[in-house]
Design a protein around this motif. Sequence first.
Motif: not given
Length: 793
Positions: A721-734
Motif C-alpha cells: 500500500d505504501f509502495a503505491k504511494l511512493v510510486l505516485i510520489a515519484l511520478l510527481i517528483g520527477f
Amino acid sequence: MFKNHLKVAWRNLKTNKLFSTINIVGLSMGLTIVMLLFLFISHERSFDSMFPKKDRIQRVLLKTNGDFGFETWATVPPVTALAMKEEVTNVKSAARLLKHNFGRPASLRINDQNFTEEFFYWADKELLTIFDIELVEGDAGSALDRPGTVILSETAAKTYFNNENPIGKTILVDNDRELEVTGIYRDFPENSTLDAEIMASSNGYWFYNTKSWSNASFETYCLLKKNVSVDATQTQIGQMLDANLPKKEQWYSFGLQPLSKVHLYSASYGNAYSSRIGDIHEVRNLTYLAILILLIACVNYMNLTTARSQKRSKEVGISKTLGASSESLVGRFYVETGFITGISMVLGIALTMLLLPSFNSLTNQHLNMNLLLTPTFLLAALGVWTITTLFSGLYPSMYLSRFLPKEILSPSLKRGKGNVMIRKGLVVMQFAASTALIVGVMVIYQQTKYIQNKNLGFTADNVMAISVGGLRDNDNRDALEQEFKNLSEVTAVSMAQGYPGRDVSGRTLKRKGSDEQGLNIQTNVTDAGIVDALKLHLLAGSSLPMYKSEKDTLVEVVLNKKAIDYLGFSPEEAIGKEVYIGKPNTIVGVVDDFNYESLHQPIGAYAFHNNPSEGKSFMLVRFKSGNLANTVADLKSTFTRVVPNLDFNYSFMDQNIARMYAREKRAGQISVIFCILAIFVAALGLFGLAAYTAEQRRKEIGIRKVLGASVSKISQMLSMDFAKLVLIALLIGFPVAYFSMENWLQGFAYRIDMQWWLFALAGTIALGIALLTVSFQSIRAALTNPTKSLRAE
C-alpha cells in the motif's frame, strides 16, 4: 481552563512517549534548519544597512551592447564620476574605487618589513562622505585631499604598525610610491560590500583627471539628492553619455543599482572588486528548502496525531458527553500542539547554538551566537513557533473535535475515506519533495564532478602564481626568473599580467581592413614561457619570442582558436598575419581554446602578447609533483635572496580555479545535508501513517492470521500500500526535479545532460527508504497476537 489543557497535554506527552518523541524530533529538526537558515538569510539581506545614506547611494553599472555579448559590468570608465558631478543635476556626489593594479595585490614595505595587501584601493575623497566612513584617527574631511595620502582600517593599522601610532608614517607601495598615513577608520563590518583594508587618495594618481570614456575598470558610486527619481537620474546619465561620446562609439550604456541590491544581485556581473558577493538565487533556494522541510515536519505532526485518533476519540467522546464544546476541544488540542512545538523550539535553539560553528564552516560565514539574542531573531522565533503551532494543529484539532459522541462511543468507530486520502496525499507530497531533492543533489554532484574533471585546455596542477607587481627593475625580474629556472624541481617559468581565473584586459579584435564591429577579446601581457607554464596545446606556430628589445615596436601575439575562427583563418594560415588589437599585431602562434573563465561562461577570444602596455604582476612557476613543502621553501628562499624588498606572496592555480566554483560546492554540500534531513523527516511521517494503518486494520490482520496468513504475507500486504504511494510520489517528483535542475544547469555554458539512471537511482533510494521505514511497523503488526486484535472493545 488553560492550566487544565496544559496538564492534559503533559499527561498525553508522558503516556505516548514514542509518538511524542517522534513529533518533537521531527519538529525540532525542522525548526533548527529554519533558524540556521534564517540567520544566514538575515545576514545576507543585511548587507550595507549600516550606511546612513544607503537609500540614496547607487552604484553605476555598465551594460555592453550586442557586440560584446550584452554583459553587465560593475565597473565603468574613469571619467564617469567626474562627468556625473558636473552634468547630472540629480547627483550630489560621486566617487571612484580602483582596486590596486586592477585587482592585483599590493606589495608594501613598512619599517623595513615586507607585506602583501589584497584589499588595497585607490579612492576619491568623496567616498568618505558618501558612505559616512568614520575615522577614529584623522579628519575624514581632509584625510584623502592631498596626493600621496592613505588611510588604514583599524585591523590594518594593528597588523602593519603593531601598537605604534601610524599617523604621519610612510608606506612604500610596489617599491615605487610613498604614501603618508593620514587616518584610521573603523573596520568595515562583515556585512559591508566595501572590504578595503587600505584606501589611498586618487589625487595625483594616474586616473585622477583622466577624461577617458574607455578603460571601464572603475567601480563608481553616486549619492543622489534627496527626493529625486532614480529613473529620471538614469535618463540624465544617458543624456550625459550622448553629449560626450558619439553614438557609433557607444559600445555600452549606463545603469544604476541601489546599494541595497549590490550584494545579492551582482553574482552575474563582471569586473566586481568586492570579495563579498552573494547570490539572490542561493538565498531564495535555501528559503524554499527551509520552508519545505518545516512543512514536512508539520505534516508529520498531523499524521502522527491523527494516527492516534482512535485512542483519543474516546477522550473526545467523554469530554463532549460531559458538556465540552468543539471550541474548547480545539483549544485543548492547540495547547497540546503549542506545548510540543514549544519544546521543539527550545531544542531547536539549543541545536542551532550547537551546530552554528559547523554551519559557519559550511557556508563560509561568521555568524555568531549574539544573533540568537537579537530582538529580530527572538521575534522571528516567536513567529515561527506561532505559525508552526497553527499549521501543525489545524487538521488534528479540527478533525478530532468534530467527532460525535454517539459514533465515538459505539462499538465500531466509523472512519471517513476523505481523512485517509488527505493523510495519504500528505505523504505523497512529502516523498515527492524528497525524491526531487534526491535528484537535485545527484545532479549538483554530477555537475560539480564534471567541472572538476573537465579538460580546461590547460593544466592548473603544480603551478604557483607568485605576486611580483612590486618589481620595478627588469634586471631583478630576469634574475629571479633565471634563479627559479635553475631549481631542479622547476620545469617552466613565465611572467604574466594574469592567468586563467584572473581578470586581464579587455580589448577589441579586428580583422585587417574595414572591420568596424570587431570582437571582444581578453589580452594578457606575458612572455615565451606561458605555453609551457600552462601546458597549452599549440596548434600552429610557436610561443612568443624568447627575447625582445625595448626598442622593438613590433607586437607579437598568440591567439586562441576562437579568435582565429573569427578572423576566418585556419591555425596554419594565421601565422604571420597582421591583426588589430588596439594597434597592429603579428600572429606568431595559435593555441587551442581553453577555459580562462568559469564554466558558467562560454570560451571567448583570448590573446597572449608582448606589448608592454600593462605590467606583469605574476610569475607563474610550474614545478614537479613531489615534496610540496620543500618546493615552497626553495622558492621562498630564492625569492627572498634575489628580491629582499618584496614579500613572498603566492597561491596555487588549481586552488584559485576551485574558488571560482566555491558557491556551487557550498550549494552541493548544503543540499546533501538538507536532503538527508528532509528524507529522515519524511520517513517519520511515513512511520506515522504506517502506525495509523496498522491500528486501523488490526482486526483484519488478526483474522488473516487466524485463517493462516504468514507474517511475510501480512507484511507484504501492508508494505505494498505504501509502495503505491511512493510510486505516485515519484511520478510527481520527477517532473519537478527535471525542470528545476534543467533551469539550474542553464547557468553553465558547459554542463552535463541529465541521464535516465539518475531518476531510476533516486526512485530506488526513495522506495527503499519507504519500504525500510514501513517494514518495521508492518512486521510489528503482523507479529501481534490475534487474540488481542480480536478482543471486543
